[in-house]
Design a protein around this motif. Structure first.
Motif, PDB file in Angstrom:
ATOM      1  N   UNK A  81       0.740  -1.204  -0.118  1.00 27.93           N
ATOM      2  CA  UNK A  81      -0.219  -0.181  -0.027  1.00 27.93           C
ATOM      3  C   UNK A  81       0.725   1.333  -0.015  1.00 27.93           C
ATOM      4  N   UNK A  82       2.229   1.116   0.646  1.00 27.50           N
ATOM      5  CA  UNK A  82       2.884   2.337   0.747  1.00 27.50           C
ATOM      6  C   UNK A  82       3.360   2.980  -0.401  1.00 27.50           C
ATOM      7  N   UNK A  83       3.421   1.829  -1.775  1.00 25.59           N
ATOM      8  CA  UNK A  83       3.796   2.225  -3.057  1.00 25.59           C
ATOM      9  C   UNK A  83       2.812   3.624  -3.441  1.00 25.59           C
ATOM     10  N   UNK A  84       1.891   3.440  -3.269  1.00 24.77           N
ATOM     11  CA  UNK A  84       0.829   4.517  -3.753  1.00 24.77           C
ATOM     12  C   UNK A  84       1.023   5.818  -2.972  1.00 24.77           C
ATOM     13  N   UNK A  85       1.451   5.762  -1.729  1.00 21.37           N
ATOM     14  CA  UNK A  85       1.529   6.855  -1.008  1.00 21.37           C
ATOM     15  C   UNK A  85       2.804   7.498  -1.434  1.00 21.37           C
ATOM     16  N   UNK A  86       3.881   6.843  -1.742  1.00 18.89           N
ATOM     17  CA  UNK A  86       5.282   7.545  -2.409  1.00 18.89           C
ATOM     18  C   UNK A  86       4.748   8.303  -3.620  1.00 18.89           C
ATOM     19  N   UNK A  87       4.014   7.767  -4.428  1.00 27.52           N
ATOM     20  CA  UNK A  87       3.729   8.404  -5.587  1.00 27.52           C
ATOM     21  C   UNK A  87       2.852   9.832  -5.379  1.00 27.52           C
ATOM     22  N   UNK A  88       1.998   9.918  -4.564  1.00 24.76           N
ATOM     23  CA  UNK A  88       0.832  10.641  -4.269  1.00 24.76           C
ATOM     24  C   UNK A  88       2.002  11.821  -3.663  1.00 24.76           C
ATOM     25  N   UNK A  89       2.882  11.594  -2.628  1.00 24.82           N
ATOM     26  CA  UNK A  89       3.487  12.883  -2.115  1.00 24.82           C
ATOM     27  C   UNK A  89       4.579  13.402  -3.054  1.00 24.82           C
ATOM     28  N   UNK A  90       5.204  12.432  -3.990  1.00 25.54           N
ATOM     29  CA  UNK A  90       6.232  12.992  -4.697  1.00 25.54           C
ATOM     30  C   UNK A  90       5.714  13.935  -5.800  1.00 25.54           C
ATOM     31  N   UNK A  91       3.990  13.519  -6.171  1.00 24.73           N
ATOM     32  CA  UNK A  91       3.534  14.202  -7.271  1.00 24.73           C
ATOM     33  C   UNK A  91       3.260  15.758  -6.740  1.00 24.73           C
ATOM     34  N   UNK A 197      12.848  10.991  -2.735  1.00 23.73           N
ATOM     35  CA  UNK A 197      12.765  10.926  -4.082  1.00 23.73           C
ATOM     36  C   UNK A 197      14.109  10.784  -4.888  1.00 23.73           C
ATOM     37  N   UNK A 198      14.965  11.880  -4.372  1.00 24.22           N
ATOM     38  CA  UNK A 198      16.312  11.735  -5.264  1.00 24.22           C
ATOM     39  C   UNK A 198      17.019  10.599  -4.796  1.00 24.22           C
ATOM     40  N   UNK A 199      16.908   9.948  -3.780  1.00 25.70           N
ATOM     41  CA  UNK A 199      17.563   8.696  -3.403  1.00 25.70           C
ATOM     42  C   UNK A 199      17.076   7.707  -4.231  1.00 25.70           C
ATOM     43  N   UNK A 200      15.593   7.562  -4.211  1.00 27.94           N
ATOM     44  CA  UNK A 200      15.051   6.491  -5.135  1.00 27.94           C
ATOM     45  C   UNK A 200      15.517   6.526  -6.577  1.00 27.94           C
ATOM     46  N   UNK A 201      15.582   7.641  -7.136  1.00 30.80           N
ATOM     47  CA  UNK A 201      15.856   7.625  -8.543  1.00 30.80           C
ATOM     48  C   UNK A 201      17.248   7.319  -8.638  1.00 30.80           C
ATOM     49  N   UNK A 202      18.121   7.922  -7.741  1.00 26.31           N
ATOM     50  CA  UNK A 202      19.746   7.386  -7.906  1.00 26.31           C
ATOM     51  C   UNK A 202      19.938   5.925  -7.882  1.00 26.31           C
ATOM     52  N   UNK A 203      19.053   5.136  -6.920  1.00 23.17           N
ATOM     53  CA  UNK A 203      19.240   3.606  -6.866  1.00 23.17           C
ATOM     54  C   UNK A 203      18.433   2.992  -7.984  1.00 23.17           C
ATOM     55  N   UNK A 204      17.420   3.570  -8.521  1.00 20.58           N
ATOM     56  CA  UNK A 204      16.549   2.944  -9.533  1.00 20.58           C
ATOM     57  C   UNK A 204      16.994   3.182 -10.848  1.00 20.58           C
ATOM     58  N   UNK A 205      17.775   4.278 -11.108  1.00 14.45           N
ATOM     59  CA  UNK A 205      18.149   4.827 -12.409  1.00 14.45           C
ATOM     60  C   UNK A 205      19.783   4.815 -12.572  1.00 14.45           C
ATOM     61  N   UNK A 206      20.414   5.008 -11.520  1.00 15.12           N
ATOM     62  CA  UNK A 206      21.661   5.477 -11.801  1.00 15.12           C
ATOM     63  C   UNK A 206      22.706   4.436 -11.117  1.00 15.12           C
ATOM     64  N   UNK A 207      22.319   3.747  -9.951  1.00  8.73           N
ATOM     65  CA  UNK A 207      23.478   3.257  -9.360  1.00  8.73           C
ATOM     66  C   UNK A 207      24.001   1.950 -10.092  1.00  8.73           C
ATOM     67  N   UNK A 208      23.080   1.359 -10.936  1.00  5.74           N
ATOM     68  CA  UNK A 208      23.563   0.000 -11.268  1.00  5.74           C
ATOM     69  C   UNK A 208      23.521   0.094 -13.113  1.00  5.74           C
ATOM     70  N   UNK A 209      23.782   1.319 -13.522  1.00  2.41           N
ATOM     71  CA  UNK A 209      23.820   1.532 -14.824  1.00  2.41           C
ATOM     72  C   UNK A 209      25.038   1.248 -15.224  1.00  2.41           C
ATOM     73  N   UNK A 210      25.167   1.049 -16.626  1.00  2.25           N
ATOM     74  CA  UNK A 210      26.715   0.795 -17.081  1.00  2.25           C
ATOM     75  C   UNK A 210      27.739   2.039 -16.930  1.00  2.25           C
ATOM     76  N   UNK A 211      27.147   3.077 -17.258  1.00  2.00           N
ATOM     77  CA  UNK A 211      28.202   4.336 -16.968  1.00  2.00           C
ATOM     78  C   UNK A 211      28.698   4.408 -15.728  1.00  2.00           C
TER      79      UNK A 211
END
Length: 910
Positions: A81-91, A197-211
């Motif tokens: 359930x907390x997934x929807x809360x994250x999206x709502x507050x980040x919006x 939100x910044x930490x989430x994006x860093x882990x989801x999109x940046x941390x394991x990228x080939x760059x």
């Protein structure tokens, strides 16, 4: 809801101790005069506890504990359930939010990143999209607690805090989300949301990228964890013994370039089988491309667990695991990215490379860096993930044979050989004459015996038969012994819910698949269930509804009369409160006499219920089996109504007769006790009796431990230290005997019959019950007439079953006869006439139906013989008469009847 935050062996924690203690100081300023305030306090602390629990699991997951990966998977499902809360507050965030308004709070930001990395690993292993938002959603849900910490104990006194707590208590999670929405004007809290939100994006999109993984061959999407591959969808035979061949069926389409098979088990070193150099050598490892099968010889010391595949290459001293080599290079690079140094900004500000100057808020991550020691390099060779299809139930330990020696007329000594065992648990010994019980030399009789054994040694125990001296030189252990990965059984029911407008809803058929996906063994319904477990009048708003209590009592009854499910969860899953499944739902559970727990839940709360039961100790061992008197009945005031009594061998432990044994009567505390008497009338034992008080009359479902010297059992009601006998059950003289001669079934007409022969040494009248087997569970299905030897069976009302037996009981002593060489019977068209709690009549059948009253077809307008037939699955109960239901299947020309049922309707009041 006090709890002690988890601390790793290195002293890491996700909740910062000083801030957490300040929060407790604030909450202690509120006098819990009302239960609602205590509920609100628990609501504030609950997200903190969930975050702390997730971090505890993350530590094990990052340490390559594959069983912990399943527990973290359950944790994510229970907190989705907390997934929807994250999206709502980040919006609600925009560029005006200044990160520097946030300094520090309750949560260790680096530990939260470690939790996110563990969640990312579980998500990739099990294919769970979107779950990475869940830990950040929980962190946002901690916002109320964060605000209280920032205010401090002196800024918000009890009278000021109480209105906030009252709103939270009345609205539950909705109130918590409402309070969080009210924090939009709090600059510090909005800055905290933006940082999360910044930490989430860093882990989801940046941390394991080939760059960022420059120069590392194996990126996250390949095998960053170093897990061996498990492209296996079947292991055949699943219980292969050491030195025997086993087949791994590989998922079609996967290229096979592996040269080592792995046998993994929790708590044991993995065992490996490598491909021989000679391609023609098919002694231990060979690939059959025509059938996509890998044939592997089970190692001598392999144990119960799971299997997988990997690649190795020659090394100087030993073969080098390519996955292990790649993942260690990956993890060292990961350490470089997450380490804090003076000449580079800390994570997440060092992603992507070439970031701007370090902002002031980066000091948060310098004070609270990622605990990189929780991501160690991999010391052991690869281990496959534990996914389900790659389960392996063979290997060691095992019992090779059992032999009787030193036999006499009354006893014998049994010895057996074991391999790979330091303890042996013998459940029962099968003889052609029946089952015999095992005894310790000085212990009480029990169906499961635990003794110490040497690694390959001989064990000697006393064996006492019930009715005959032992004959025959050898017998086999009926079940394998040894450790097992975390598996629990679930007995699942999906009642059909009929609403006031006669519409019907039922939990989705995929519920059982969801449970199997969580690695539970599922028994999907029983061949026969009571009305409470088949249908319900809805909607049922919450677990305090009397209809929920009726379902729980129905589960208690079913578990008591169904040997084999004592360690299982017996659960009824209802459809969610609203048709689109958006409601929060609810669940309710309690311990039970013959089950680990009984529960009723809506679909949405199923994983939450499972997670709570795992915390309550569901993984514990099944209690030792011993002789018990099974008592089923109801008690109202000072009157006990007995429905059935019989002696059985069932798992039993002190306290296993439920959790509630008291009530109140005119303000006086009331309890119930079982008193046991020997043949001289002397009381030899007193045990607490658990009575379910959810409904009236109260349900009595008990397993009372007895021994051969027990001649009477009495239920007493205790009020203010004075006991009043309610009912005494006496052991009859003599013993019953039963023979099951035949069971016939006509699959076309759905008719059948049973034939048997009964006798009793004292000519006592029996209670005869036809019991049916589905999976490991026998359940009482049809009560048979005592004075005949053959009867027609209502097969159209009975679902599929694997075997059948007849139980004969004289009011205490029991005899059982199983049908020899019985074939499984399949019936997918079973249905029956059911009574709803609101007085209506219904059937669970989804196809076409016809209703008849006293032989006349019931119509929409009873006064008009020309009106259309009544075709609904639920009808108002007629005042009285014989009601008949015919149900069937649609055909090209109309429909054909596949079953019928009748019910005599009389006026009755509840």
């Amino acid at each position: 809801m006090r709890f002690t935050p988890h601390v790793t062996t290195h002293g890491d924690r996700v909740l910062l101790t000083p801030a957490f203690e300040r929060l407790l100081l604030v909450l202690e300023g509120v006098e819990p005069k009302e239960t609602s305030l205590s509920v609100a306090v628990r609501g504030i602390l609950r997200p903190l506890q969930q975050l702390d629990e997730g971090f505890r699991l993350a530590e094990a997951v990052l340490g390559d504990d594959h069983i912990a990966m399943h527990h973290l998977r359950l944790f994510l499902a229970a907190n989705s359930d907390w997934e929807a809360l994250f999206d709502a507050m980040v919006a609600t965030l925009d560029d005006s939010v200044d990160l520097n308004h946030y300094g520090s709070g309750l949560i260790h930001e680096g530990a939260l990143i470690a939790l996110a990395i563990a969640v990312h690993r579980v998500a990739k292993t099990f294919g769970l999209p979107g779950v990475l938002k869940i830990p950040f959603g929980i962190a946002i849900a901690c916002g109320v607690a964060e605000s209280l910490v920032r205010l401090g104990p002196d800024a918000l006194r009890g009278p000021q805090l109480e209105p906030l707590l009252r709103s939270l208590a009345h609205e539950g999670d909705g109130g918590l989300k409402g309070l969080l929405s009210g924090l939009i004007s709090d600059r510090a809290e909005r800055a905290r949301w933006k940082l999360l939100h910044m930490v989430y994006r860093a882990v989801a999109q940046g941390l394991f990228s080939q760059a960022c993984l420059d120069g590392v061959k194996e990126a996250w999407d390949s095998a960053w964890a170093g897990d061996a591959v498990s492209a296996i969808d079947a292991v055949l035979p699943i219980d292969a013994e050491p030195d025997h061949m086993v087949r791994f069926h590989i998922v079609p389409g996967d290229d096979f370039d592996f040269n080592r098979a792995i046998f993994a088990s929790p708590g044991h070193e993995s065992r490996f089988v490598s491909k021989p150099q000679d391609p023609d050598n098919k002694d231990r490892f060979w690939w059959d491309p025509s059938n996509n099968d890998l044939h592997v010889k089970v190692p001598k010391s392999a144990t119960w667990g799971w299997v997988g595949l990997t690649r190795v290459k020659p090394g100087a001293n030993r073969p080098i695991d390519e996955y292990r080599q790649a993942t260690n290079a990956f993890r060292r690079k990961l350490h470089e990215l997450l380490a804090v140094s003076d000449d580079a900004p800390p994570f997440p500000f060092n992603i992507p490379p070439g970031a701007n100057d370090e902002p002031p808020v980066a000091s948060v991550f310098r004070r609270h860096p990622v605990p990189i020691h929780l991501l160690p390099t991999k010391a052991a060779d690869s281990v496959p993930p534990f996914l389900g299809p790659n389960r392996f139930h063979g290997g060691l330990p095992r019992v090779s044979h059992l032999t009787f020696i030193d036999r006499s007329e009354t006893a014998a000594t049994a010895s057996w050989d074991t391999a790979g065992a330091d303890r042996v648990k013998v459940e029962r010994v099968q003889q052609p004459e029946g089952t015999v019980e095992l005894l310790e030399d000085t212990g009480p009789p029990c169906g499961r015996l635990t003794v110490e054994a040497d690694w390959n040694g001989e064990v000697r125990v006393r064996v006492t038969p019930y009715r005959a001296a032992l004959e025959g030189e050898e017998a086999e252990i009926s079940t394998r012994v040894g450790p097992r990965p975390v598996h629990q059984a679930v007995v699942l029911f999906r009642p059909v819910v009929f609403h006031s407008d006669n519409t019907r809803h039922q939990a989705a058929e995929g519920v059982s698949q969801r449970l199997r996906g969580l690695e539970f063994d599922v028994v999907d319904g029983l061949p026969w269930v009571s009305d409470e477990l088949a249908v319900a009048a809805g909607p049922i708003a919450d677990g305090h509804d009397s209809r929920a209590a009726a379902i729980l009592d129905g589960l208690r009854r079913a578990a008591l009369v169904s040997p084999g499910g004592e360690s299982a969860l017996w659960v009824a899953v209802l459809p969610d409160p609203d048709s689109n499944g958006d409601g929060a739902g609810w669940y309710r559970w309690s311990p039970a006499t013959a089950a680990f727990a009984v529960a009723v839940t809506t679909e949405r709360q199923l994983e939450t219920l499972v997670r709570e039961l795992l915390h309550a100790g569901w993984a514990r061992d099944v209690p030792l089996t011993r002789r018990c008197l099974r008592v089923l009945g109801t008690v109202s005031g000072s009157r006990l109504q007995i429905e059935s009594v019989r002696e059985e061998a069932r798992p039993w432990a002190p306290g296993s007769n439920g959790d509630r044994a008291s009530d109140s009567d005119a303000g006086e505390p009331v309890s119930f006790e079982w008193h046991l008497f020997d043949g001289r009338g002397s009381r030899v034992a007193t045990l607490p009796a658990a009575i379910s008080h959810d409904r009236s009359p109260s349900l009595v479902s008990a397993l009372v431990p007895i021994d051969p010297n027990t001649h009477a059992v009495e239920l007493r009601r205790v009020i203010a230290h004075h006991s009043v006998p309610l009912h005494t059950i006496y052991r009859p003289v003599g013993a019953p005997a039963i023979t099951f001669n035949a069971l016939t079934y006509d699959s076309g007409a759905h008719t059948g019959a049973a034939a048997w022969a009964y006798e009793h040494t004292n000519a006592s009248m029996p209670t005869l019950v036809l019991e049916l087997l589905r999976g490991p569970i026998w359940t009482a299905a049809v009560e048979l007439p005592p004075c005949v030897v053959e009867v027609a069976l209502p097969m159209q009302r009975l679902g599929s079953f694997d075997s059948a037996r007849i139980s004969a009981c004289d009011g205490w002593n029991q005899a059982i006869a199983e049908l020899p060489d019985a074939d499984p019977i399949s019936n997918d068209s079973a249905a029956a006439i059911r009574r709803l709690d609101d007085g209506r009549i219904a059937t669970e059948w989804e196809g076409p139906v016809r209703w008849y009253l006293n032989g006349e077809l019931m119509r929409v307008n009873p006064d008009d013989p020309a009106s259309a037939p009544l075709l609904t699955a639920v009808i108002d109960a007629p005042p009285e008469g014989v009601l008949r239901l015919a149900w069937g299947e649609r055909t090209q020309g109309g429909w054909k009847v596949v079953g019928t049922d009748t019910l005599r309707v009389t006026r009755r009041y509840r």
